[in-house]
Design an enzyme around this catalytic site. Structure first.
Site, PDB file in Angstrom:
ATOM      1  N   ASN A   8       0.871  -1.179   0.000  1.00 25.77           N
ATOM      2  CA  ASN A   8       0.000   0.000   0.000  1.00 25.77           C
ATOM      3  C   ASN A   8       0.906   1.226   0.000  1.00 25.77           C
ATOM      4  OD1 ASN A   8      -1.767   2.073   0.514  1.00 25.77           O
ATOM      5  ND2 ASN A   8      -2.349   1.376   2.566  1.00 25.77           N
ATOM      6  N   LYS A  10       0.080   4.266  -0.225  1.00 21.90           N
ATOM      7  CA  LYS A  10      -0.546   5.463   0.385  1.00 21.90           C
ATOM      8  C   LYS A  10      -0.312   6.675  -0.525  1.00 21.90           C
ATOM      9  CE  LYS A  10      -0.038   3.182   4.794  1.00 21.90           C
ATOM     10  NZ  LYS A  10       0.056   3.253   6.238  1.00 21.90           N
ATOM     11  N   HIS A  93      -9.374   1.101   5.192  1.00 22.85           N
ATOM     12  CA  HIS A  93      -8.078   1.298   5.859  1.00 22.85           C
ATOM     13  C   HIS A  93      -8.281   2.244   7.046  1.00 22.85           C
ATOM     14  CE1 HIS A  93      -3.960   2.474   6.639  1.00 22.85           C
ATOM     15  NE2 HIS A  93      -3.593   1.395   5.982  1.00 22.85           N
ATOM     16  N   GLU A  95      -6.639   4.633   8.070  1.00 24.90           N
ATOM     17  CA  GLU A  95      -6.430   6.055   7.749  1.00 24.90           C
ATOM     18  C   GLU A  95      -7.691   6.659   7.125  1.00 24.90           C
ATOM     19  OE1 GLU A  95      -2.729   5.497   5.643  1.00 24.90           O
ATOM     20  OE2 GLU A  95      -1.802   4.920   7.538  1.00 24.90           O
ATOM     21  N   GLU A 163      -4.953  -4.880  10.641  1.00 20.57           N
ATOM     22  CA  GLU A 163      -3.907  -3.869  10.825  1.00 20.57           C
ATOM     23  C   GLU A 163      -4.147  -3.132  12.136  1.00 20.57           C
ATOM     24  OE1 GLU A 163      -2.033  -2.656   6.787  1.00 20.57           O
ATOM     25  OE2 GLU A 163      -3.712  -1.328   7.184  1.00 20.57           O
ATOM     26  N   GLY A 169       3.116   2.223  10.761  1.00 23.04           N
ATOM     27  CA  GLY A 169       4.119   3.284  10.623  1.00 23.04           C
ATOM     28  C   GLY A 169       4.868   3.600  11.899  1.00 23.04           C
ATOM     29  N   SER A 208       3.869  -2.196  10.198  1.00 27.03           N
ATOM     30  CA  SER A 208       5.321  -2.298  10.413  1.00 27.03           C
ATOM     31  C   SER A 208       5.911  -3.635   9.986  1.00 27.03           C
ATOM     32  CB  SER A 208       5.676  -1.979  11.870  1.00 27.03           C
ATOM     33  OG  SER A 208       5.334  -0.637  12.167  1.00 27.03           O
TER      34      SER A 208
END
Ligand code: 13P
Length: 249
Positions: A8, A10, A93, A95, A163, A169, A208
């Protein structure tokens, strides 16, 4: 079950990044990894990425709108992704859930739109750090699954990605036992709802994932692959991750 290693990107990557798509495609074609390889670049690159990959790896979108077309400024439909050469799309996701306020039912509508367009829906779930600390992480993911995965999910149209938000991250990952418990829990939720035919639905781990931990994570029972953010941006690192897929026994 063949694992899926998905990158991904992003909001990263302009034309120059197509060189990484070429490198990853070439490596995938020559090394024939025992896994499906997918890259989800920004929407602006999908068409050219699909041309570059030329079927050697899959190309996916990072999000789609539930409708086919209409007055939705800035949005992209699943049919548009398909038209641009995508074969899959990430929906839900964290985010998107956190920064764009997306609800489970909206994510479910996006997954249905993906199916309508003939795309594989990669439906993301995962708890926040506070939810993990409160011990409620299993319940949170169960609720996200029941609200975000539409009726009719099977292994040909759906992949679930676990996730944990706090692992994205951050360089932090759950222990292998914690990953195993959550994936077993997700499997039980899917089986309870869709029956044993759903046992082939792949459950990816994301958060990660790096060349240094991929081998250990990908060997955990019920881990059916990885959804990789930062480490998918460089062909060399991503290659080391998909090389770590365990041989199927
Ligand atoms: P990182 O691999 O950068 O932690 O991102 C994970 C992710 O969000 C993939 O969708």
């Amino acid at each position: 079950m063949r694992q899926l290693i998905a990158g991904n990107w992003k909001m990263n990557g302009i034309s120059a990044a197509l060189a990484d798509i070429e490198t990853i495609s070439e490596i995938a074609a020559t090394s024939a990894p025992d896994a499906d390889i997918l890259i989800c670049p920004p929407a602006t690159l999908i068409w050219r990425a699909a041309q570059t990959a030329a079927g050697r790896i899959g190309i996916g979108g990072q999000d789609c709108h539930p409708e086919i077309s209409g007055a939705f400024t800035g949005d992209i439909s699943a049919e548009m992704l398909r038209d641009a050469g995508a074969t899959a799309v990430i929906v839900g996701h964290s985010e998107r859930r956190q920064l764009h306020g997306e609800s489970n039912s909206f994510v479910s509508a996006k997954a249905s739109a993906a199916w309508r367009a003939g795309l594989l829906a990669i439906i993301c779930v995962g708890e926040t750090e506070a939810e993990r600390a409160s011990g409620d992480h299993l319940g949170v993911c169960k609720d996200q699954l029941s609200g975000s995965v539409p009726d009719g999910a099977d292994s040909t149209n759906t992949v679930v990605a676990y996730e944990p938000v706090w692992a994205i991250g951050t360089g932090k990952t759950p222990t292998m036992d914690d990953i195993g418990s959550m994936h077993a829990h997700i499997r039980r939720c899917l089986t309870a709802r869709f029956g044993s035919e759903s046992n082939a639905i792949r459950i990816l781990y994301g958060g990660s994932v790096k060349p240094t931990n991929a081998r250990e994570i990908l060997a955990v029972p019920e881990v059916g692959g990885a959804l990789v953010g930062g480490a998918s941006l460089k062909a060399e690192e991503f290659h080391r991750i998909f090389s770590a897929v365990p041989p199927r026994g």
